[in-house]
Design an enzyme around this catalytic site. Sequence first.
Site, PDB file in Angstrom:
ATOM      1  N   ARG A 118       0.807  -1.238   0.000  1.00  0.00           N
ATOM      2  CA  ARG A 118       0.000   0.000   0.000  1.00  0.00           C
ATOM      3  C   ARG A 118       0.831   1.274   0.000  1.00  0.00           C
ATOM      4  O   ARG A 118       0.346   2.347   0.353  1.00  0.00           O
ATOM      5  CB  ARG A 118      -0.968   0.057   1.180  1.00  0.00           C
ATOM      6  CG  ARG A 118      -1.967  -1.076   1.205  1.00  0.00           C
ATOM      7  CD  ARG A 118      -3.098  -0.775   2.160  1.00  0.00           C
ATOM      8  NE  ARG A 118      -3.886  -1.977   2.370  1.00  0.00           N
ATOM      9  CZ  ARG A 118      -3.605  -2.903   3.275  1.00  0.00           C
ATOM     10  NH1 ARG A 118      -2.581  -2.740   4.091  1.00  0.00           N
ATOM     11  NH2 ARG A 118      -4.372  -3.962   3.372  1.00  0.00           N
ATOM     12  N   LYS A 140       2.258  11.814  -9.903  1.00  0.00           N
ATOM     13  CA  LYS A 140       1.429  10.932 -10.732  1.00  0.00           C
ATOM     14  C   LYS A 140       2.258   9.731 -11.138  1.00  0.00           C
ATOM     15  O   LYS A 140       3.379   9.887 -11.635  1.00  0.00           O
ATOM     16  CB  LYS A 140       0.975  11.656 -11.999  1.00  0.00           C
ATOM     17  CG  LYS A 140      -0.179  12.606 -11.812  1.00  0.00           C
ATOM     18  CD  LYS A 140      -0.689  12.986 -13.187  1.00  0.00           C
ATOM     19  CE  LYS A 140      -1.705  14.087 -13.148  1.00  0.00           C
ATOM     20  NZ  LYS A 140      -2.139  14.433 -14.517  1.00  0.00           N
ATOM     21  N   GLU A 182       8.105  21.224 -23.293  1.00  0.00           N
ATOM     22  CA  GLU A 182       7.409  21.292 -21.993  1.00  0.00           C
ATOM     23  C   GLU A 182       7.963  22.448 -21.156  1.00  0.00           C
ATOM     24  O   GLU A 182       7.247  23.058 -20.369  1.00  0.00           O
ATOM     25  CB  GLU A 182       7.544  19.961 -21.234  1.00  0.00           C
ATOM     26  CG  GLU A 182       6.929  18.747 -21.946  1.00  0.00           C
ATOM     27  CD  GLU A 182       5.414  18.603 -21.754  1.00  0.00           C
ATOM     28  OE1 GLU A 182       4.779  19.475 -21.120  1.00  0.00           O
ATOM     29  OE2 GLU A 182       4.861  17.603 -22.267  1.00  0.00           O
ATOM     30  N   LYS A 224       5.920  24.002 -11.855  1.00  0.00           N
ATOM     31  CA  LYS A 224       5.068  22.820 -11.676  1.00  0.00           C
ATOM     32  C   LYS A 224       4.681  22.680 -10.206  1.00  0.00           C
ATOM     33  O   LYS A 224       3.537  22.355  -9.888  1.00  0.00           O
ATOM     34  CB  LYS A 224       5.751  21.541 -12.188  1.00  0.00           C
ATOM     35  CG  LYS A 224       4.815  20.335 -12.032  1.00  0.00           C
ATOM     36  CD  LYS A 224       5.015  19.209 -12.990  1.00  0.00           C
ATOM     37  CE  LYS A 224       3.916  18.159 -12.795  1.00  0.00           C
ATOM     38  NZ  LYS A 224       4.167  16.911 -13.512  1.00  0.00           N
ATOM     39  N   GLU A 234      -5.439  17.195  -9.200  1.00  0.00           N
ATOM     40  CA  GLU A 234      -6.000  17.586 -10.487  1.00  0.00           C
ATOM     41  C   GLU A 234      -7.515  17.729 -10.467  1.00  0.00           C
ATOM     42  O   GLU A 234      -8.243  17.076 -11.197  1.00  0.00           O
ATOM     43  CB  GLU A 234      -5.576  16.612 -11.594  1.00  0.00           C
ATOM     44  CG  GLU A 234      -5.938  17.158 -12.965  1.00  0.00           C
ATOM     45  CD  GLU A 234      -5.084  16.622 -14.109  1.00  0.00           C
ATOM     46  OE1 GLU A 234      -4.125  15.893 -13.854  1.00  0.00           O
ATOM     47  OE2 GLU A 234      -5.395  16.986 -15.236  1.00  0.00           O
ATOM     48  N   ARG A 238      -4.630  22.482 -11.876  1.00  0.00           N
ATOM     49  CA  ARG A 238      -3.604  21.619 -12.462  1.00  0.00           C
ATOM     50  C   ARG A 238      -3.860  21.364 -13.946  1.00  0.00           C
ATOM     51  O   ARG A 238      -2.944  21.057 -14.713  1.00  0.00           O
ATOM     52  CB  ARG A 238      -3.512  20.296 -11.682  1.00  0.00           C
ATOM     53  CG  ARG A 238      -2.307  19.445 -12.042  1.00  0.00           C
ATOM     54  CD  ARG A 238      -2.042  18.346 -10.999  1.00  0.00           C
ATOM     55  NE  ARG A 238      -0.939  17.493 -11.426  1.00  0.00           N
ATOM     56  CZ  ARG A 238      -0.273  16.664 -10.646  1.00  0.00           C
ATOM     57  NH1 ARG A 238      -0.577  16.542  -9.381  1.00  0.00           N
ATOM     58  NH2 ARG A 238       0.713  15.933 -11.113  1.00  0.00           N
ATOM     59  N   ASN A 242      -1.975  21.163 -19.070  1.00  0.00           N
ATOM     60  CA  ASN A 242      -2.300  20.511 -20.339  1.00  0.00           C
ATOM     61  C   ASN A 242      -2.331  21.480 -21.517  1.00  0.00           C
ATOM     62  O   ASN A 242      -2.821  21.130 -22.592  1.00  0.00           O
ATOM     63  CB  ASN A 242      -3.637  19.778 -20.230  1.00  0.00           C
ATOM     64  CG  ASN A 242      -3.520  18.582 -19.313  1.00  0.00           C
ATOM     65  OD1 ASN A 242      -2.582  17.796 -19.434  1.00  0.00           O
ATOM     66  ND2 ASN A 242      -4.428  18.467 -18.374  1.00  0.00           N
ATOM     67  N   HIS A 245      -1.756  20.313 -25.006  1.00  0.00           N
ATOM     68  CA  HIS A 245      -1.824  18.852 -24.963  1.00  0.00           C
ATOM     69  C   HIS A 245      -3.060  18.272 -25.635  1.00  0.00           C
ATOM     70  O   HIS A 245      -3.013  17.144 -26.123  1.00  0.00           O
ATOM     71  CB  HIS A 245      -1.740  18.357 -23.517  1.00  0.00           C
ATOM     72  CG  HIS A 245      -0.335  18.341 -22.984  1.00  0.00           C
ATOM     73  ND1 HIS A 245       0.445  19.467 -22.913  1.00  0.00           N
ATOM     74  CD2 HIS A 245       0.441  17.324 -22.517  1.00  0.00           C
ATOM     75  CE1 HIS A 245       1.638  19.143 -22.405  1.00  0.00           C
ATOM     76  NE2 HIS A 245       1.657  17.853 -22.154  1.00  0.00           N
ATOM     77  N   HIS A 249      -2.251  15.610 -28.193  1.00  0.00           N
ATOM     78  CA  HIS A 249      -2.725  14.220 -28.097  1.00  0.00           C
ATOM     79  C   HIS A 249      -3.465  13.804 -29.357  1.00  0.00           C
ATOM     80  O   HIS A 249      -3.346  12.667 -29.809  1.00  0.00           O
ATOM     81  CB  HIS A 249      -3.648  14.051 -26.885  1.00  0.00           C
ATOM     82  CG  HIS A 249      -2.902  13.947 -25.590  1.00  0.00           C
ATOM     83  ND1 HIS A 249      -3.414  14.395 -24.399  1.00  0.00           N
ATOM     84  CD2 HIS A 249      -1.673  13.449 -25.309  1.00  0.00           C
ATOM     85  CE1 HIS A 249      -2.532  14.183 -23.440  1.00  0.00           C
ATOM     86  NE2 HIS A 249      -1.464  13.619 -23.961  1.00  0.00           N
ATOM     87  N   HIS A 262       6.140  12.975 -27.852  1.00  0.00           N
ATOM     88  CA  HIS A 262       5.102  13.710 -27.132  1.00  0.00           C
ATOM     89  C   HIS A 262       5.368  15.224 -27.155  1.00  0.00           C
ATOM     90  O   HIS A 262       4.494  16.027 -27.492  1.00  0.00           O
ATOM     91  CB  HIS A 262       5.020  13.192 -25.696  1.00  0.00           C
ATOM     92  CG  HIS A 262       4.133  13.988 -24.806  1.00  0.00           C
ATOM     93  ND1 HIS A 262       2.760  13.989 -24.944  1.00  0.00           N
ATOM     94  CD2 HIS A 262       4.416  14.836 -23.786  1.00  0.00           C
ATOM     95  CE1 HIS A 262       2.241  14.802 -24.027  1.00  0.00           C
ATOM     96  NE2 HIS A 262       3.223  15.319 -23.316  1.00  0.00           N
TER      97      HIS A 262
END
Length: 359
Positions: A118, A140, A182, A224, A234, A238, A242, A245, A249, A262
């Site tokens: 955990r 993340k 980025e 960040k 998020e 947050r 993106n 993005h 994407h 990316h």
Amino acid sequence: MRTIDIPLGDRSYPVRIGEGLLADPAAWAPHVGQAPILIVTNETVAPLYLPAVLGALKGHDVDTFTMADGEAEKNWDNWRALIGRLADRHAPRDTTLVALGGGVVGDLCGFAAATWMRGIRFIQAPTTLLAQVDASVGGKTAINIPQGKNLVGAFHQPAAVIADTATLRTLPPREYRAGLAEVLKYGAICDAGFIDWIEANIDALRAMEPDALAEIVERSVRYKAEVVGADEREQGVRAILNFGHTFGHALETHTGYQRYLHGEAVAIGMVVAATLSESRGLLAPGLARRLADIQSALGLPVTVPADIDAPDLLQHMKLDKKNLAGRRRLVLLSAPGKAIVDEDSADADILAALNACRA
Ligand code: NAD
Ligand code: MG
């Protein structure tokens, strides 16, 4: 060595940035006790940097788990193999995992750290620009499944991030440039002064000068951290990370993840998003052109290619997982350094912006 503290209450941690940190026992000492360490890395990074890390951790109980290289390796099989290793060794709860590599290694190692018993401690030692300025900070973690990327994961903050900027010099040049996209994103959404700084330091960035590398990693991590500190899970602000993005994407999906890295797709996406912001009257004219000029100078793509139809990209955008309750959400700009979340762009606005970004 520069240190930035990520303030998240009892989940706070330092990010250490500097040349040669991986080989420096003093960079590791505050973050590793006497408990066992398992370094997770891949076949490309191991020959380059594992000896330095093992040297710095001499005297500790260290084991290594080496994966094959590639995004496809961020999968159940490697997660299961890594958990299996921990189980076979009866790894105690105070074991520390170390992710030595790019975002793929970091995400998979982080997810194993989040799930074994955990949640155990882990340290991010990112070796790509993208991982140093983005993936290693924020907590993340994820793996991919056949149905989609990053669909299985957890929020799990590292105990420390050790970002050795000297590792960036062995990156394939395309990977380095993709990371710069980025970096520029943080200027676009957080700080107009950082756009100016990048513009004034293009030669230093192209030459990978040590001070320039430390500066972009430090500033990106600070931006960040600010955003993540305000919204760890998020639910709100947050989302501005993106920027570029949604379009990016769509380009990546449409081209089967084969044509663009990316960061390259995000670079094009940022120009489209800035163009749309301008045409919607939200942003004064000029920034889209400026971002495109900076990106071109850094060796990044800036145009939507002639063989990709705008309606096809729009179709991919309708399936974006950032959309809420059927509403399409886009991150746009209201000024250089200031992002807004928009739900009011019509299909026609988007198609026009995509077509305005042709070569
Ligand atoms: P990557 O991990 O695949 O690394 C890119 C390539 O560079 C790989 O071939 C790798 O082996 C190689 N490499 C790494 N370090 C090197 C070095 N110093 N010298 C030479 N080669 C080196 O890709 P990435 O761009 O670092 O990360 C992409 C991944 O990160 C994606 O899976 C993405 O989903 C994830 N990501 C996660 C977050 C997050 O918040 N967790 C954010 C952004 C991206
Ligand atoms: Mg990204």
